[in-house]
Design a protein around this motif. Structure first.
Motif, short mmCIF file in Angstrom:
data_model
loop_
_atom_site.label_atom_id
_atom_site.label_comp_id
_atom_site.label_asym_id
_atom_site.label_seq_id
_atom_site.Cartn_x
_atom_site.Cartn_y
_atom_site.Cartn_z
N ASP A 236 1.87 8.50 -1.67
CA ASP A 236 1.73 7.11 -2.08
C ASP A 236 1.37 6.98 -3.57
O ASP A 236 0.34 6.40 -3.92
N PRO A 237 2.23 7.52 -4.42
CA PRO A 237 1.95 7.44 -5.86
C PRO A 237 1.85 6.00 -6.37
O PRO A 237 1.09 5.73 -7.29
N ALA A 238 2.60 5.09 -5.74
CA ALA A 238 2.55 3.69 -6.20
C ALA A 238 1.13 3.15 -6.07
O ALA A 238 0.62 2.48 -6.97
N ALA A 239 0.48 3.49 -4.96
CA ALA A 239 -0.90 3.03 -4.76
C ALA A 239 -1.81 3.67 -5.80
O ALA A 239 -2.70 3.01 -6.35
N ALA A 240 -1.58 4.96 -6.09
CA ALA A 240 -2.42 5.64 -7.08
C ALA A 240 -2.33 4.92 -8.43
O ALA A 240 -3.34 4.72 -9.10
#
Ligand code: SF4
Ligand code: FES
Lengths: 263, 127
Positions: A236-240
């Protein structure tokens, strides 16, 4: 070469059960432009796209270049565009593509070196840029006699998801921002920075901010969200990235509030 | 070393459903900003004179105005709902080792939205 493997794929295959693979070919010495070449490959229920490509390499056309290693979704080296979607080819089953034809291209967004092999220098540089290791303040380092840095399971849970990245670069390939501006630090590198920033043993967030909150960092991201959709490891890089934006915004307001006291 | 860069076409955002909906989401910001401007005009008219205000109210009842309002409502709802659904990604909360589920965070935001809307409706119609 690999006679054992040849035996396996020749066993029990009737000619009618085949599937067409349309493969992106580019030879830097010969071609000015890439072209597509089609191959008929036996269709097997338990085959993934990578098996079909290995079949082409071993049986039909030995000149085909591509990367792979573990064959089990761990090494992150077999990423390719399969029918326009970034996929780990060792986890993409032929049976899930019903159209009878599968188009395989190198991961989008990177310079192509040859056939399905692309240049990953930019990504590797970005990974090192974010200092992906535990940093301590000056004098913050413990002496060996003082023992290890302790961490509770709750502290581990805060960043564990971000440690699961296998550097497959599918997220970069899904990111339209990266495609349009390759200077963008990008999803996996920012998620990795966040992994260390949120680690209770680390004190290096300030040092990473220059890259993360800089011109080509988190503020380039417009939250398309596709990086998280294609990620095979649920990192979940978008959340990071969005969480890094929240922290940076907090820094900004804290800066305003404490400005008076600093001067 | 010689490499080939696959070009990005200007229509990249039409090639994938998710890219298309993302671009629509970005575009809806214009409608939100547009409606904020309209509200400012509304307030200034109200401050100007009783007559200016009544004239504005009459023009707002025209079919064109109602149609425009419906179009704005659709885009602003799209904006609000897509962002509300994304909020759990931004607000990641843990209780001990357990992450609070995304659904719970989204639902609590919708409940907040509903509560604020009800208060506004109460001020307009009930108060
Ligand atoms: S974040 Fe996910 S998609 Fe991106 S490199 Fe890591 S594992 Fe691959
Ligand atoms: S071959 Fe290692 S991830 Fe696919």
């Amino acid at each position: 070469m690999a006679s054992g493997r040849t035996y396996i794929w020749k066993r029990g295959i009737s000619v009618s059960e085949s599937i067409e693979l349309e493969i992106f070919r580019y030879c830097p010495e010969k071609d000015a432009e890439p072209l597509f070449k089609s191959y008929q490959v036996p269709f097997r229920e338990d085959w993934v796209v990578l098996d079909a490509i290995n079949y082409i390499k071993d049986e039909l056309d030995g000149t085909l270049s591509y990367r792979w290693s573990c064959r089990m979704g761990v090494c992150g080296s077999c990423g390719m565009m399969v029918n326009g979607e970034p996929k780990l080819t060792c986890s993409a089953f032929l049976r899930d593509y019903s159209s009878g034809k599968i188009r395989v291209e190198p991961l989008q967004g990177f310079p192509v070196l040859r056939d399905l092999v692309f240049q990953m220098d930019d990504f590797i540089n970005k990974l090192t840029e974010v200092k992906p290791y535990i940093l301590r303040n000056e004098n913050g380092e413990k002496q060996v006699e003082e023992g290890e840095y302790l961490q509770s399971p709750a502290q581990l849970a805060k960043y564990k998801q971000y440690t699961l990245c296998i550097n497959c670069m599918l997220c970069y390939s899904a990111c339209p921002i990266y495609a349009l501006d390759s200077e963008f630090v990008g999803p996996a590198a920012i998620a990795l920075a966040q992994r260390y920033n949120m680690d209770s043993r680390d004190q290096g967030r300030k040092q990473r901010q220059e890259v993360i909150a800089g011109h080509e960092g988190i503020w380039q991201c417009t939250f398309v969200g596709e990086c998280s959709v294609v990620c095979p490891k649920n990192v979940d890089p978008a959340a990071a990235i969005q969480r890094a934006k929240v922290s940076s915004t907090m820094d900004f307001f804290k800066g305003i509030i404490t400005l008076g006291s600093k001067e | 070393m010689k490499t080939y860069q696959i070009p990005v076409s200007n229509t990249w955002w039409l090639k994938k459903k998710s890219y298309f909906f993302f671009v629509i989401r970005e575009m809806t910001s214009l409608f939100v900003a547009g409606y904020c401007l309209f509200l400012l005009v509304f307030i200034s008219k109200a401050a100007e004179s009783q007559q200016a205000y009544t004239e504005l109210l009459v023009s707002l009842k025209s079919p064109v105005s109602i149609l425009l309002h419906l179009i704005f409502l659709a885009f602003i709802l799209y904006h609000a709902i897509t962002w509300f659904n994304l909020t759990p990604k931004i607000m990641v909360l843990h209780i001990g080792e357990e992450k609070i589920p995304d659904g719970l965070i989204a639902v609590s935001i919708y409940i907040g939205w509903l509560a604020v809307s009800l208060i506004i409706l109460w001020i307009i119609f009930g108060g």
